[in-house]
Design an enzyme around this catalytic site. Structure first.
Site, PDB file in Angstrom:
ATOM      1  NE  ARG A 286      -2.496   3.464   8.437  1.00  0.00           N
ATOM      2  CZ  ARG A 286      -1.727   3.520   7.350  1.00  0.00           C
ATOM      3  NH1 ARG A 286      -2.208   3.197   6.166  1.00  0.00           N
ATOM      4  NH2 ARG A 286      -0.453   3.884   7.451  1.00  0.00           N
TER       5      ARG A 286
ATOM      6  CG  HIS B 278      -2.050  -2.077   5.009  1.00  0.00           C
ATOM      7  ND1 HIS B 278      -2.275  -1.533   6.237  1.00  0.00           N
ATOM      8  CD2 HIS B 278      -1.556  -1.061   4.251  1.00  0.00           C
ATOM      9  CE1 HIS B 278      -1.947  -0.253   6.228  1.00  0.00           C
ATOM     10  NE2 HIS B 278      -1.504   0.063   5.018  1.00  0.00           N
TER      11      HIS B 278
ATOM     12  CD  GLU C  36      -4.157  -3.359   8.423  1.00  0.00           C
ATOM     13  OE1 GLU C  36      -2.924  -3.230   8.311  1.00  0.00           O
ATOM     14  OE2 GLU C  36      -4.968  -2.703   7.747  1.00  0.00           O
TER      15      GLU C  36
HETATM   16  C1  GLV Z   1       0.783   2.619   4.027  1.00  0.00           C
HETATM   17  O1  GLV Z   1      -0.302   2.366   4.429  1.00  0.00           O
HETATM   18  C2  GLV Z   1       1.525   3.788   4.412  1.00  0.00           C
HETATM   19  O2  GLV Z   1       1.058   4.554   5.263  1.00  0.00           O
HETATM   20  O3  GLV Z   1       2.624   3.971   3.884  1.00  0.00           O
END
Ligand code: GLV
Length: 322
Positions: free
Chosen positions: A235, A283, A264
């Site tokens: 993250r 991501h 984001e």
């Molecule tokens: C992706 O980042 C998730 O948390 O599934």
């Protein structure tokens, strides 16, 4: 029939299955539902199936008194006010167990791309810079060796362990740090400071929580081995992006591979985007067809169990069932 709202269409047939158990409404747009509209659509709904782009905060809960179950198609739940849900005895489902390998693959892809300068080399070729007047030469796009290098893994959960398995195959020496002190075979457990100081590559694989927010701050980055590479598929809020950009610009660090950002979608003036030695992605850690379908299926399994009055198979706050 109980009403459930899904904040977006999901891959595979998961929502069709959910529709057999409830009166289901699905946000039809590809863009995230605006928060105010989400609160409106949730009126009368007992269940919400959401994504990591939906903030489920105290304000939303206060506006949706009928809500009893939340299931997120994600493993990370930092977009949800978990404590607030627990106070209201609302179970929160997530999707562990299916995305570790896929995310670890992307982790290695970013590590290799950053170490071997793949995006720079790709642009060089496409821009027509590789031409007879500038042919191959020994110093062309020289990068960092992977085999024999030390990889430090920050966070040894499912994804960190999957990264370790892959890195072993690449002949890397493994160091690791985890908040729980968990021992993982083949990974030497050391302090966070030692991971940062001794590793040629640092892989960030912890969940974002109040304890890990800015874990890799300016001081931690200053403590990294000179010329190291940092990879973050966890993250954005875990790494100080400004400090990282400065270290990459000054040459203190060699490169970085970044799939996740503090904000984001990332803003175009983010300094990391200006640097040639940074490889970025939007991501996409779990973005493979099989994994995304499995995540959707798990998110729906959680909701169906809750609708039947059973425990969710994957629940972040199982204490609500006690
Ligand atoms: C992706 O980042 C998730 O948390 O599934």
């Amino acid at each position: 029939m109980a009403k459930v709202f899904a904040s977006q269409r999901l891959p595979g047939d998961a929502l069709e299955r959910l529709g057999l158990h409830c009166e289901l409404e699905v946000w039809p747009e590809p863009t995230p539902i605006p928060p105010g509209v989400l609160a409106e659509r949730l009126q009368g709904c007992v269940g919400l199936v959401c994504l990591l782009t939906n903030r489920v905060g105290r304000d939303l809960l206060a506006a949706c008194p009928d809500l009893r179950f939340v299931s997120s198609m994600s493993v990370g739940v930092d977009h949800v006010a978990v404590a607030a849900l627990t106070e209201r005895r609302i179970p929160l489902g997530n999707t562990p167990g299916v995305l570790a390998d896929t995310t670890a693959d992307l982790n290695m892809a970013l590590l290799l791309a950053a170490a071997r300068r793949i995006p720079e080399a790709d642009r060089y070729v496409r821009d027509g810079c590789w031409k007879p007047e500038r042919p191959w030469y020994p110093g062309m796009f020289v990068g960092k060796d992977i085999s024999g290098a030390t990889l430090g893994i920050v966070g040894l959960g499912e994804i960190g362990q999957a990264v370790a398995r892959r890195a072993r195959g690449f002949g890397m020496r493994l160091l690791g740090w985890t908040r729980s002190g968990r021992a993982v075979e083949g990974v030497e457990s050391v302090s966070l400071e030692a991971v940062l100081a001794q590793s040629d590559f640092v892989s960030v694989n912890v969940a974002l929580s109040k304890d890990t927010r800015m874990l890799i701050d300016a001081e931690a980055i200053a403590g990294m081995k000179p010329g190291a590479v940092l990879v973050n598929t966890a993250r954005g809020g875990i790494v100080d992006e400004q400090a990282l950009a400065q270290a990459l610009q000054s040459g203190a660090l060699f490169a970085a591979g970044i799939d996740v950002f503090e904000r984001e979608p990332v803003l175009m003036d983010n300094p990391l985007l200006q640097l040639p030695n940074v490889v970025v992605a939007p991501h996409i850690g779990s973005a493979s067809q099989r994994t995304r379908e499995q995540m959707a299926a798990l998110a729906v399994d959680n909701m169906i169990a809750a609708l039947r009055g059973e425990r969710m198979p994957h629940c972040v706050n199982p204490e609500v069932f006690d």
